[in-house]
Write an enzyme that holds these catalytic residues in place. Structure first.
Site, PDB file in Angstrom:
ATOM      1  CD  GLU A 115      -9.523 -30.926  23.211  1.00 32.87           C
ATOM      2  OE1 GLU A 115     -10.185 -31.152  22.119  1.00 32.87           O
ATOM      3  OE2 GLU A 115      -9.627 -30.073  23.999  1.00 32.87           O
ATOM      4  CG  HIS A 140      -9.899 -27.875  20.568  1.00 29.98           C
ATOM      5  ND1 HIS A 140     -10.750 -29.024  20.522  1.00 29.98           N
ATOM      6  CD2 HIS A 140     -10.344 -27.139  19.754  1.00 29.98           C
ATOM      7  CE1 HIS A 140     -11.695 -28.917  19.578  1.00 29.98           C
ATOM      8  NE2 HIS A 140     -11.438 -27.602  19.101  1.00 29.98           N
ATOM      9  CB  CYS A 152     -13.834 -25.611  20.048  1.00 28.57           C
ATOM     10  SG  CYS A 152     -13.813 -24.790  18.787  1.00 28.57           S
TER      11      CYS A 152
END
Length: 256
Positions: free
Chosen positions: A228, A226, A121
């Site tokens: 994750e 993102h 990001c």
């Protein structure tokens, strides 16, 4: 593997936290757990500055990078327009110049030492700026026909589709039928591409840059979403191949 995480900075903590007049440096647990879940150790790298009473002769960025195998640049505050030679078009887009300088120094020291860097990001935007590129200060206002890339209420449950560019390394990590849906939590994005970078993914419909990769010898990759946050979400682009590719680059760099 020992993976460094650049720190997020909180310059004015809310009084309820009990750190009046102090700056907090922190990491978001999803990122640390994502790295740890793939068998690597996560270490936050604090800023190093003389104003903190720490002389460069005592410890340096080079020392920290020498002890680690790779760097992940976290998300967070906007990149300051001053960092790419512009002025903020609105006060709220002023970003965090202190963090920019700290992360750019970290990034280049990792690359100098031949160790991989992954940006997420804000981290992807920072990579572009560190390589001499610029950013759109606000997608919705300055990119004609752009889709919504941030939804304040939905936050990380706001999604859109991306195109992985043919013959890119990113595309090679996924089968042709893999989902191409990602979260979208940003209002800024790559405008002019930095030197020695190539685009590897675009947002479907508006062509906003979603992933970039360095063309040099050292591993350098940034994605606007993102990964994750995708771990437990069905129908989203799996984040594991991105991290595994990064960790493999770290292993190769470590082996020398």
């Amino acid at each position: 593997m020992r993976i460094g995480l650049s720190a997020r900075l909180l310059h004015e903590p809310p009084p309820v936290l009990g750190f009046r007049g102090k700056t907090l440096q922190y990491l978001e647990q999803s990122m640390a757990h994502w790295i740890m879940s793939h068998g690597a150790l996560a270490f936050m790298v604090p800023t190093i500055g003389e104003h903190l009473g720490l002389r460069r002769a005592q410890i340096s960025v080079r020392d920290y990078v020498g002890a680690l195998d790779g760097l992940v640049l976290q998300g967070g505050a906007d990149v300051a327009p001053e960092t790419y030679r512009e002025q903020p078009l609105r006060p709220e887009w002023g970003g965090d110049r202190i963090r920019d300088l700290y992360e750019i120094e970290l990034l280049w020291e990792f690359l100098i030492q031949g160790k991989p860097v992954l940006g997420v990001c804000r981290g992807a935007q920072l990579i572009n700026v560190a390589c001499g590129g610029t950013l759109w200060q606000d997608i919705s206002e300055y990119v004609p026909g752009a889709a919504a890339h941030r939804h304040d209420d939905l936050y990380d449950a706001h999604y859109h589709e991306i195109d992985l560019l043919p013959d890119s390394r990113l595309a090679s990590l996924y089968p042709p039928d893999a989902p191409r849906r990602v979260n979208s939590i940003h209002h800024q994005a790559v405008r002019n591409l930095g030197s020695d970078l190539r685009v590897e993914a675009l947002s479907v419909g508006d062509g906003v840059v979603e992933a970039i990769r360095g063309t040099g010898a050292a591993y350098l990759f940034g994605c606007q979403w993102h990964p994750e946050f995708h771990a437990k979400e069905a129908g989203l682009l799996d984040g594991s191949p991105i991290l595994q590719d990064f960790l493999e680059a770290a292993r190769l760099a470590r082996a020398g």
